[in-house]
Design a protein around this motif. Structure first.
Motif, PDB file in Angstrom:
ATOM      1  N   SER A  33      41.066  -3.565  44.455  1.00 38.84           N
ATOM      2  CA  SER A  33      40.063  -4.631  44.494  1.00 38.84           C
ATOM      3  C   SER A  33      38.656  -4.111  44.235  1.00 38.84           C
ATOM      4  N   GLY A  34      38.444  -2.809  44.400  1.00 36.23           N
ATOM      5  CA  GLY A  34      37.118  -2.243  44.183  1.00 36.23           C
ATOM      6  C   GLY A  34      36.133  -2.580  45.290  1.00 36.23           C
ATOM      7  N   ILE A  35      36.625  -3.028  46.430  1.00 41.05           N
ATOM      8  CA  ILE A  35      35.748  -3.415  47.540  1.00 41.05           C
ATOM      9  C   ILE A  35      35.848  -2.366  48.632  1.00 41.05           C
ATOM     10  N   ASP A  36      34.720  -1.844  49.035  1.00 35.66           N
ATOM     11  CA  ASP A  36      34.684  -0.876  50.133  1.00 35.66           C
ATOM     12  C   ASP A  36      35.090  -1.568  51.429  1.00 35.66           C
ATOM     13  N   GLU A  37      35.828  -0.861  52.247  1.00 42.56           N
ATOM     14  CA  GLU A  37      36.293  -1.441  53.513  1.00 42.56           C
ATOM     15  C   GLU A  37      35.129  -1.916  54.375  1.00 42.56           C
ATOM     16  N   LYS A  38      33.999  -1.224  54.289  1.00 49.33           N
ATOM     17  CA  LYS A  38      32.838  -1.609  55.091  1.00 49.33           C
ATOM     18  C   LYS A  38      32.218  -2.914  54.596  1.00 49.33           C
ATOM     19  N   GLU A  39      32.463  -3.248  53.317  1.00 48.73           N
ATOM     20  CA  GLU A  39      31.861  -4.448  52.743  1.00 48.73           C
ATOM     21  C   GLU A  39      32.772  -5.661  52.829  1.00 48.73           C
ATOM     22  N   LYS A  40      34.016  -5.461  53.266  1.00 47.00           N
ATOM     23  CA  LYS A  40      34.976  -6.562  53.228  1.00 47.00           C
ATOM     24  C   LYS A  40      34.667  -7.662  54.236  1.00 47.00           C
ATOM     25  N   GLU A  41      33.942  -7.311  55.276  1.00 47.91           N
ATOM     26  CA  GLU A  41      33.668  -8.304  56.312  1.00 47.91           C
ATOM     27  C   GLU A  41      32.268  -8.083  56.856  1.00 47.91           C
ATOM     28  N   PHE A  42      31.470  -9.139  56.874  1.00 46.37           N
ATOM     29  CA  PHE A  42      30.139  -9.050  57.470  1.00 46.37           C
ATOM     30  C   PHE A  42      29.704 -10.457  57.871  1.00 46.37           C
ATOM     31  N   SER A  43      28.648 -10.521  58.645  1.00 39.82           N
ATOM     32  CA  SER A  43      28.099 -11.810  59.079  1.00 39.82           C
ATOM     33  C   SER A  43      26.613 -11.838  58.764  1.00 39.82           C
ATOM     34  N   GLY A  44      26.047 -13.019  58.753  1.00 42.97           N
ATOM     35  CA  GLY A  44      24.632 -13.155  58.441  1.00 42.97           C
ATOM     36  C   GLY A  44      24.199 -14.606  58.506  1.00 42.97           C
ATOM     37  N   LYS A  45      22.917 -14.821  58.209  1.00 41.84           N
ATOM     38  CA  LYS A  45      22.333 -16.157  58.242  1.00 41.84           C
ATOM     39  C   LYS A  45      22.177 -16.676  56.822  1.00 41.84           C
ATOM     40  N   VAL A  46      22.542 -17.917  56.610  1.00 41.07           N
ATOM     41  CA  VAL A  46      22.415 -18.533  55.282  1.00 41.07           C
ATOM     42  C   VAL A  46      20.970 -18.942  55.064  1.00 41.07           C
ATOM     43  N   ILE A  47      20.341 -18.406  53.999  1.00 40.78           N
ATOM     44  CA  ILE A  47      18.938 -18.714  53.733  1.00 40.78           C
ATOM     45  C   ILE A  47      18.752 -19.548  52.476  1.00 40.78           C
ATOM     46  N   GLN A  48      19.817 -19.698  51.677  1.00 41.24           N
ATOM     47  CA  GLN A  48      19.665 -20.475  50.449  1.00 41.24           C
ATOM     48  C   GLN A  48      21.025 -20.982  49.980  1.00 41.24           C
ATOM     49  N   ILE A  49      21.020 -22.211  49.450  1.00 43.39           N
ATOM     50  CA  ILE A  49      22.211 -22.738  48.774  1.00 43.39           C
ATOM     51  C   ILE A  49      21.979 -22.541  47.283  1.00 43.39           C
ATOM     52  N   VAL A  50      22.594 -21.513  46.718  1.00 43.98           N
ATOM     53  CA  VAL A  50      22.340 -21.151  45.324  1.00 43.98           C
ATOM     54  C   VAL A  50      22.924 -22.192  44.382  1.00 43.98           C
ATOM     55  N   ASN A  51      24.117 -22.650  44.694  1.00 43.04           N
ATOM     56  CA  ASN A  51      24.790 -23.653  43.868  1.00 43.04           C
ATOM     57  C   ASN A  51      25.766 -24.390  44.779  1.00 43.04           C
ATOM     58  N   ALA A  52      26.496 -25.334  44.196  1.00 43.58           N
ATOM     59  CA  ALA A  52      27.450 -26.087  45.007  1.00 43.58           C
ATOM     60  C   ALA A  52      28.633 -25.238  45.448  1.00 43.58           C
ATOM     61  N   ASP A  53      28.718 -23.983  44.997  1.00 37.56           N
ATOM     62  CA  ASP A  53      29.795 -23.092  45.440  1.00 37.56           C
ATOM     63  C   ASP A  53      29.283 -21.698  45.768  1.00 37.56           C
ATOM     64  N   ALA A  54      27.980 -21.553  45.956  1.00 41.52           N
ATOM     65  CA  ALA A  54      27.413 -20.225  46.209  1.00 41.52           C
ATOM     66  C   ALA A  54      26.257 -20.338  47.195  1.00 41.52           C
ATOM     67  N   ILE A  55      26.149 -19.337  48.065  1.00 40.81           N
ATOM     68  CA  ILE A  55      25.092 -19.302  49.069  1.00 40.81           C
ATOM     69  C   ILE A  55      24.495 -17.904  49.106  1.00 40.81           C
ATOM     70  N   ALA A  56      23.274 -17.805  49.629  1.00 41.32           N
ATOM     71  CA  ALA A  56      22.634 -16.508  49.857  1.00 41.32           C
ATOM     72  C   ALA A  56      22.660 -16.237  51.352  1.00 41.32           C
ATOM     73  N   VAL A  57      23.205 -15.072  51.729  1.00 42.34           N
ATOM     74  CA  VAL A  57      23.375 -14.711  53.139  1.00 42.34           C
ATOM     75  C   VAL A  57      22.531 -13.475  53.438  1.00 42.34           C
ATOM     76  N   LYS A  58      21.730 -13.573  54.480  1.00 38.17           N
ATOM     77  CA  LYS A  58      20.897 -12.450  54.911  1.00 38.17           C
ATOM     78  C   LYS A  58      21.528 -11.826  56.134  1.00 38.17           C
ATOM     79  N   SER A  59      21.924 -10.547  56.003  1.00 37.00           N
ATOM     80  CA  SER A  59      22.582  -9.858  57.109  1.00 37.00           C
ATOM     81  C   SER A  59      21.551  -9.325  58.097  1.00 37.00           C
TER      82      SER A  59
END
Length: 929
Positions: free
Chosen positions: A344-370
């Motif tokens: 998958s090319g995804i580092d195990e440390k990057e597979k799961e995180f939490s954060g606050k949503v600061i922007q709705i980029v599109n109807a299927d995308a958001i910007a998350v600030k960790s």
């Protein structure tokens, strides 16, 4: 039992020459019962596929079964059962299917078909099947072409007489009518038919196996003849050869999968759970046998793969199917023998995180600030926003796609695509400012631009949950998004992909969102950003409203935002009042200007506070560009004050007249003392005594006037630099002749520099884009001459780096006439404009900068040949009044202009035609000096 002779009649009763056939004795397993007197026996395999032979029972005739009409054969019609035909077939099926039999071949017309006697068991000592049928009254003895010494035939006749005497089977006259089935070969409405069973199992007999996952069956007791596919899976198939339609090409393991199913289900009693209908109106079902579920067995043995389009129909849930498929993959079973897991090319440390949503980029995308301040754009896995093609209402009405919106510009996806705005609003209200859990499913690699598709950066796709709710699932279930159909071999998909497919089916069934055939929601949103005339007309409404509700659509900088006003259904550009915020990188006259210190920090703070939030605004005024200026409050917090408090903005002098000035000043003083933010390098100013200049300075430049505006502004070129401009222009045009630009390739953007082909002489000049209404209406200003026009984008091209504003600064400099007030009356202003055009045409001038006002240099302009003062001439003709200047160094020049103005008054020229218009500048008329 003897073999037939050469002249013996066939069982059909017709004379036929047949070669003598040696008596053969064969053992096998009964695969299928064709009718009451015909079976298919599968022999024992010897290294290859098991041989099959159709065996017709000698000396007897059973009633014929109903047949379906062949649509490919003209005049072909369906036939009905003969009495007791089905009972005869069923009697043999239940007795023989899957059991070992022994049979002797008496006559063989071909290698695949023969006539003979069949016995249950391993030899001829077993039960004679033909005799049993005759005894049960389910067949009758053939009486044509039989030799007199055939003792077996005599025994069959005796059994038939006994059955007749007992009234068994077909010899029971009373039961002949009820013994005939009413076969239903087709189903008028398959979906309603499936729904009528409500997921309850129905008894059935499998009649034919087309491949591992496609079969035909009779439903009991209704005798519906149905073709169905196993829900959720697909086996290797047999495909028609395009060159020879009669020939079939088998995919790898297709024959093995078919044999696997035939040996377990063909003509077995099963229960079918009818679960859905495919696009070809073939039923989707699960076949349940007392010994197991064939769907799960096929997956377990590696004979099938899961398919997304029907897996949600599987009544026992798709999770088990996915688990069985995954286990088969890991074992490399059959069709998965060459399967290898993809990284998958995804580092195990990057597979799961939490954060606050600061922007709705599109109807299927958001910007998350960790928590560490990192901002990541996250796309919801396996879904996409609505498209015009998705809307059931538009499909039903067969409405064309809009090429332009209601304002005549290009379609705006957020407002012009049905349900896109609703999808964005759903995400905004549910997520903005909230903490979410992100589980990364896959990364979508970067995609280069093609002829049909734009370029896409690498995208992080994940499952986002908030309060235990899968956001993608919630969007899809409301009909506000569609599930992406991945390739079957594409494992890059949502971890909850089957749940998404099920949610989409529920949304379709309940006609929600894009699946609704009702009228679509329409958003008539007017964009007044940059439209000065519209902004001026709209200003009084907002001023009278006092506080207005708004939604922040976008944050351009620390103090510059785009707002959507729901009540007024319009978009405006909004500037925070009372502050002077650091500006980011931007286009300027000399090219790209560097960002001011702390501009990024100010932008980040404003985004965190305001982006996609519901805010309250107080509009005070607008600027010259049509941007609204006022105060903004987020949950009661004054954004201007917050920026000043954090040291990310300075207080502007215009704040002095507001009620927030004291709070702003106190916050600024604290930041100055603490050397915070923009005040980090602040030093207390040293009081310097300013001595006002008493003498006017002159430093004349020789210029040529290239453009005059109705506001009496002029664009001039300094003649000392004209040679360099001519050289650059000639080089630029030579390059364009040898390598002309491709029409339509340039995409104009407001504020960008470009090459423009001037309409009057059809030559290329450097220009700057001021406004883009559409691809047919692009407003450009020629930076070396000052004139403007509206052109289609096809007459524009990219500005090469060697000719940009860094290579040569724009040569058109804007000036205004010093000491001259422009007439307010439109007629006199036009007369002044006409005279100014005449005075400045085809002449060289000496220009001296006198002062700067409102960001524009005010100059005196002397004609080179006769030293005519252009501004003084306008005053002397009574077309301009003298502006009041208090500088001592300009008092002598102002006196000269006033003297010319007095002469015009006495002569009652133009503005002074009806008397002294300056008489209104008295205290009783509100004038204050």
């Amino acid at each position: 039992m003897s073999a037939p002779t050469q002249t013996q009649q066939t069982p059909a009763g017709q004379q036929q020459q047949a070669a003598p056939v040696a008596l053969r004795q064969i053992r096998g397993i009964v695969k299928q019962v064709m009718s009451g007197d015909s079976i298919i026996v599968r022999g024992q395999p010897k290294g290859g596929p098991p041989p099959e032979k159709q065996v017709n029972l000698s000396n007897i005739t059973a009633p014929k079964l109903a047949r379906r009409g062949n649509p490919n054969v003209p005049d072909s019609v369906a036939t009905n059962d003969e009495p007791y035909a089905w009972q005869a077939r069923e009697f043999l099926r239940k007795k023989l299917i899957g059991r070992e039999v022994f049979f002797t071949i008496e006559y063989a017309p071909s290698n695949e078909r023969c006539y003979g006697s069949v016995y249950l068991g391993k030899d001829a000592s077993g039960e004679n099947v033909a005799a049993t049928l005759i005894a049960e009254g389910l067949a009758e003895v053939r009486r044509v072409g039989i030799r007199a010494d055939n003792t077996e035939h005599s025994r069959l006749l005796e059994l038939e007489d006994q059955a007749k005497a007992a009234g068994k089977g077909k010899w029971d006259e009373a039961g002949r009518e009820v013994s005939v089935r009413e076969v239903k070969w087709s189903i008028e409405n398959p979906r309603n038919f499936v729904d009528s069973f409500r997921g309850k199992p129905v008894n059935a007999v499998i009649e034919h196996v087309r491949d591992g996952c496609t079969m035909r069956a009779f439903l009991l007791p209704s005798y519906h003849h149905v073709t169905f596919m196993l829900s959720g899976i697909k086996c290797p198939m047999f495909r028609r050869d395009p060159e020879d339609p009669k020939k079939e090409n088998a995919e790898p393991y297709a024959a093995e999968a078919k044999f696997f199913v035939e040996t377990r289900l063909l003509q077995r009693d099963v229960q079918l759970v009818l679960e859905g209908v495919s696009n070809q109106n073939i039923l989707l079902a699960t076949a349940l046998h007392p010994n197991g579920n064939i769907t799960e067995l096929l997956l377990k043995e590696g004979f099938a793969r899961c398919v997304d389009w029907s897996i949600t129909s599987y009544s026992q849930g798709p999770a088990k199917l996915r688990t069985l498929e995954r286990a088969a993959k890991e074992r490399g079973a059959r069709i998965w023998k060459d399967w290898t897991p993809k990284d998958s090319g995804i580092d195990e440390k990057e597979k799961e995180f939490s954060g606050k949503v600061i922007q709705i980029v599109n109807a299927d995308a958001i910007a998350v600030k960790s928590a560490n301040g990192t901002i990541k754009t996250v796309h919801l896995s396996s879904i996409r926003p609505p498209r015009l093609d998705d809307c059931a209402f538009l499909k039903e009405k067969k409405m064309p796609k809009p090429e332009k919106n209601e304002q005549g510009g290009r379609p705006r996806p957020l407002y012009d695509i049905p349900y896109m705005f609703e999808a964005r609003e759903f995400l905004r209200k549910k997520l903005i400012g909230k903490k979410v859990q992100v589980n990364v499913d896959y990364k979508k690699p970067e995609q280069a631009a093609t002829d049909t598709l734009p370029a896409f950066p690498e995208r992080l796709c994940a499952t986002v949950t908030s309060g235990g709710v899968n956001i993608a699932d919630a969007l899809v279930s409301k009909g506000l998004a569609k599930v992406v159909r991945h390739r079957q071999d594409d494992d890059s998909r949502s971890a909850h992909y089957d749940a998404l497919l099920a949610a989409e089916q529920r949304a379709i069934k309940s006609a929600k969102g894009v699946n609704s055939k009702k009228d679509i929601p329409i958003h008539r949103v007017a964009d007044v950003s940059g439209e000065v005339s519209k902004a001026k007309a709209f200003l009084p409404f907002l001023q009278r409203a006092g506080r207005s509700e708004a939604v922040v659509e976008y944050v351009f900088g620390g103090s510059r935002l785009k707002l959507y006003l729901p009540k007024e259904t319009c978009l405006i550009t909004f500037l925070l009042a009372g502050i002077e915020c650091p500006r980011g990188a931007r286009n300027g006259p000399g090219g790209v200007m560097k960002a001011d210190p702390y501009s990024e920090e100010a932008l980040s703070l404003t985004k965190d506070m305001c982006m996609h939030r519901e805010v309250i605004v107080e509009v005070e005024t607008i600027d010259r560009a049509g941007n609204f200026i006022g105060w903004m409050f987020v949950e009661g917090c004054n954004v201007s004050l917050e920026l000043v408090t954090r040291g990310l903005s300075k207080v502007h002098f215009t704040a002095q007249r507001s009620k927030y000035f004291q709070a702003l000043s106190e916050a600024e003083e604290k930041c100055k003392t603490a050397r915070t933010g923009v005040w980090s390098d602040y030093e207390e100013p040293v009081e310097v005594q300013v001595v006002e200049e008493s003498e006017r300075k002159t430093q004349y430049k020789t210029v040529g006037i290239t453009e005059v505006t109705p506001q009496l502004h002029m664009y001039c070129q300094v003649l000392d630099a004209s040679a360099k401009l001519d050289q650059l222009t000639d080089k630029m045009r030579s390059m364009l002749i040898s390598d002309p630009p491709l029409p339509g390739a340039y995409q104009p953007r407001r504020g960008g520099f470009c090459l423009s082909r001037f309409t009057a002489d059809d030559q290329w000049y450097r220009a700057r884009i001021e406004k883009v209404e559409s691809l047919d209406k692009v407003h450009v200003a020629y930076i070396d001459y000052g004139n403007k026009e509206v052109l289609p984008a096809s007459r524009l091209s990219d500005l090469p780096a060697e000719f940009n504003t860094q290579a040569l600064y724009p040569q058109a400099h804007e000036f205004a006439l010093a000491f001259c007030n422009v007439p307010e009356d439109e007629d006199y202003r036009y007369d002044a404009f006409q005279l100014l055009c005449e005075l400045t045409a085809n002449s060289k001038f000496l220009l001296n900068n006198e002062y700067t006002d409102a960001g524009v240099e005010h100059v005196t302009l002397l004609r080179q040949d006769d030293r005519l003062d252009v501004g003084k001439k306008l005053v002397s003709e009574g077309l301009c009044t003298v502006s009041k200047r208090r500088e001592k160094r300009l008092s002598k020049m102002v006196g000269e202009y006033v003297e010319e103005q007095n002469k015009a008054k006495k002569a009652h020229l133009n503005l002074w035609r009806y008397g002294d218009i300056s008489a209104d500048d008295a205290s009783e008329f509100g004038y204050q000096r």
